[in-house]
Motif scaffolding. Structure first.
Motif, mmCIF file in Angstrom:
data_model
loop_
_atom_site.group_PDB
_atom_site.id
_atom_site.type_symbol
_atom_site.label_atom_id
_atom_site.label_comp_id
_atom_site.label_asym_id
_atom_site.label_seq_id
_atom_site.Cartn_x
_atom_site.Cartn_y
_atom_site.Cartn_z
ATOM 1 N N ALA A 111 116.103 -54.239 -21.087
ATOM 2 C CA ALA A 111 115.302 -53.251 -21.834
ATOM 3 C C ALA A 111 115.154 -51.852 -21.080
ATOM 4 C CB ALA A 111 113.778 -53.574 -21.662
ATOM 5 N N PHE A 112 115.502 -51.724 -19.955
ATOM 6 C CA PHE A 112 115.565 -50.522 -19.020
ATOM 7 C C PHE A 112 116.916 -49.920 -18.835
ATOM 8 C CE2 PHE A 112 111.117 -52.130 -18.353
ATOM 9 C CZ PHE A 112 110.352 -51.056 -18.382
ATOM 10 N N GLU B 222 116.707 -43.580 -9.557
ATOM 11 C CA GLU B 222 115.875 -44.276 -8.235
ATOM 12 C C GLU B 222 115.377 -45.526 -8.778
ATOM 13 O OE1 GLU B 222 112.399 -43.194 -4.986
ATOM 14 O OE2 GLU B 222 112.980 -41.716 -6.575
ATOM 15 N N GLU B 223 114.672 -45.601 -10.097
ATOM 16 C CA GLU B 223 114.029 -46.468 -10.482
ATOM 17 C C GLU B 223 115.022 -47.847 -10.766
ATOM 18 O OE1 GLU B 223 112.281 -46.232 -14.688
ATOM 19 O OE2 GLU B 223 110.700 -46.749 -13.909
ATOM 20 N N PHE B 224 116.198 -47.671 -11.297
ATOM 21 C CA PHE B 224 117.109 -48.686 -11.713
ATOM 22 C C PHE B 224 117.668 -49.202 -10.480
ATOM 23 C CE2 PHE B 224 120.089 -51.275 -13.852
ATOM 24 C CZ PHE B 224 119.524 -51.367 -14.848
ATOM 25 N N PHE C 59 127.274 -51.742 -18.813
ATOM 26 C CA PHE C 59 126.471 -52.793 -18.042
ATOM 27 C C PHE C 59 126.997 -52.215 -16.498
ATOM 28 C CE2 PHE C 59 125.124 -56.189 -20.801
ATOM 29 C CZ PHE C 59 124.333 -55.538 -21.711
ATOM 30 N N GLY C 60 125.941 -52.051 -15.514
ATOM 31 C CA GLY C 60 126.395 -51.643 -14.361
ATOM 32 C C GLY C 60 126.780 -50.153 -14.062
ATOM 33 N N GLU D 183 107.638 -52.514 -24.072
ATOM 34 C CA GLU D 183 107.326 -51.464 -25.317
ATOM 35 C C GLU D 183 107.120 -50.264 -24.911
ATOM 36 O OE1 GLU D 183 105.469 -51.506 -29.829
ATOM 37 O OE2 GLU D 183 105.077 -52.963 -28.321
ATOM 38 N N ALA D 184 106.225 -50.017 -23.789
ATOM 39 C CA ALA D 184 105.461 -48.859 -23.383
ATOM 40 C C ALA D 184 106.563 -48.243 -22.252
ATOM 41 C CB ALA D 184 104.080 -49.154 -22.815
ATOM 42 N N GLN D 185 107.741 -48.700 -21.896
ATOM 43 C CA GLN D 185 108.698 -48.163 -21.187
ATOM 44 C C GLN D 185 107.947 -48.096 -19.654
ATOM 45 O OE1 GLN D 185 111.993 -47.856 -21.520
ATOM 46 N NE2 GLN D 185 111.476 -49.332 -23.224
#
Length: 439
Positions: free
Chosen positions: A398-399, A413-415, A407-408, A276-278
């Motif tokens: 969620a992210f 960088e995070e993902f 999708f995909g 929820e706070a991402q």
């Protein structure tokens, strides 16, 4: 009227601070039971509690949350004439606690808890956390922000020209609390979060499941999940305090014991708060200290695999007894040969049927959305780490993009790091052969 001695003045201020957090000063006082908290002592006589701590804990012991009673009240003004114009409804805004008062009260409660000598009991720690959680700081900040916007809108020149500033605007502005411009709502939220973290991480505090659940609930309300991974790790690895001869000693514990596993409901609540706070870092930290921990895996083996393993072990013995009894009711073969034939047939039937059912249960993927198991992953590994896969699936959904046809396509960088992390767990994010239209 009895007066307290002069040295109890700090205690009174501490009690007033606790009453402010519990909402007592904002509403009409109600009857309640007072509970005096005592520290849990092992092997020694409990020392008398200080007056400051007794008054503080009595004030904190209330279970009534009075701040929920601050609702908007509507009053109707009298008609201007008997011929009668329509009645005007005036919205009287409720008084909300000042942020500076909340900050000072939180400081007093924290200092009062830290000043206590000895090992705090579970009830004492829960009472302190609940006192910090009585006031919903985020709701107070949002309410004050809305009130300030309303006051700013009413002060516009257009409102004066149109004659919209009347008794209602005056009443609304008079109910807006005056707060210090140097204190921001974000600072108060951080202060409450830091106070709860200081209480839980105190060396003498024992983190029990109830304390952990209350802490997770508080940080989820505040939207501050950054400390959840650390506290979840402390739940399993924090040294256990023991008091003997007036001194507190700390004993190391084994964090891999099954009893140190975090409950699934608490883990889900902590993961939902991070999502929820991402905050992906907090979500992965929660995952590592709950579903991926050895204590959780051992607890799952004991709770869910012990009974099936016992059934598998005792099944051949039961089948042999049944085969022996069946051999006695026939006369075609000798009893020994008939027993062997009946036992082998029943064992093969039970074994093949159980194997097919186990494969069907372990390879089902209807509950999987984006994260699936890699080809060749053993069935025992899939069953043991299914909760971890489900948590990673929730994080990816969620992210990432919410549209299924996208999708995909996530970049960044995070993902990309999340995709590699999932791959190291013998899982695949967005397997092409399992996408809609590709199977």
């Amino acid at each position: 009227m009895l007066r307290r001695p002069h040295q109890a003045a700090p205690a009174l201020r501490l009690g007033q601070a606790c009453e402010l957090l519990s909402g007592k000063s904002l509403t009409k006082p109600a009857k309640r039971s007072f509970v005096t908290l005592h520290s849990a002592r092992c092997g020694s006589k409990p020392s008398p509690a200080s007056p400051a701590w007794v008054i503080a804990t009595r004030s904190l012991a209330t279970s009534q949350s009075c701040l929920k009673a601050t609702h908007s009240r509507f009053t109707r003004s009298k008609p201007a004439s008997s011929e009668g114009s329509s009645r005007v409804e005036t919205d009287v805004l409720p008084r909300t606690p000042d942020l500076a008062e909340i900050a000072a009260a939180v400081d007093r409660v924290t200092k009062g808890f830290m000043a206590h000598t000895g090992i705090p009991s579970e009830h004492m720690t829960l009472t302190a956390l609940q006192a910090c959680a009585q006031t919903d700081v985020r709701q107070v900040a949002d309410s004050q922000e809305r009130q300030s916007k309303v006051a700013a809108a009413e002060d516009r020149p257009t409102s004066h020209l149109l004659g919209l500033e009347g008794d209602a605007s005056k009443a609304g502005r008079s109910a807006v609390p005056k707060t210090s411009p140097s204190i921001r709502p974000e600072d108060i939220v951080d202060k409450v979060s830091d106070a709860a973290f200081a209480i839980v991480t105190h060396p003498a505090v024992v983190i029990t499941p109830k304390v952990l659940k209350e802490y997770v609930r508080l940080q989820a309300r505040l939207g501050r999940p950054e400390t959840l991974p650390h506290v979840l790790g402390l739940y399993a690895s924090k040294p256990k305090p023991r008091e003997a001869a007036g001194a507190i000693t700390y004993v190391d514990v084994n964090p891999n014991k099954a009893e140190k596993a975090v409950d699934s409901a608490i883990a889900d609540a902590a993961l939902d708060a991070a999502i929820e706070a991402q905050d992906m870092d907090a979500a992965i930290g929660v995952l590592e200290n709950t579903y991926s921990a050895k204590a959780f895996l051992r607890s799952k083996l004991i709770k869910k695999a012990l009974l099936p393993a016992t059934a598998v072990t005792t099944t051949p013995i039961a089948l042999y007894v049944i085969a022996t009894e069946l051999a006695k009711i026939q006369s075609s073969w000798d009893p020994a040969t008939a027993t062997k034939i009946a036992f082998v047939g029943a064992l093969c039937y039970a074994g093949f049927t159980a194997t097919i059912g186990m494969v069907a249960a372990f390879t089902s993927n209807d509950q999987m959305k984006r994260v699936t198991w890699a080809i060749g992953t053993p069935l025992r590994h899939r069953w043991l780490y299914e909760e971890e896969r489900a948590a990673l699936d929730k994080i990816a959904c969620a992210f990432g993009f919410s549209e299924e046809y996208r999708f995909g396509e996530e970049e960044g960088e995070e993902f990309l790091w999340l995709r590699e992390y999932i791959l190291r767990k013998s899982m695949i994010l967005d397997a092409v052969d399992l996408m809609p239209g590709m199977n």
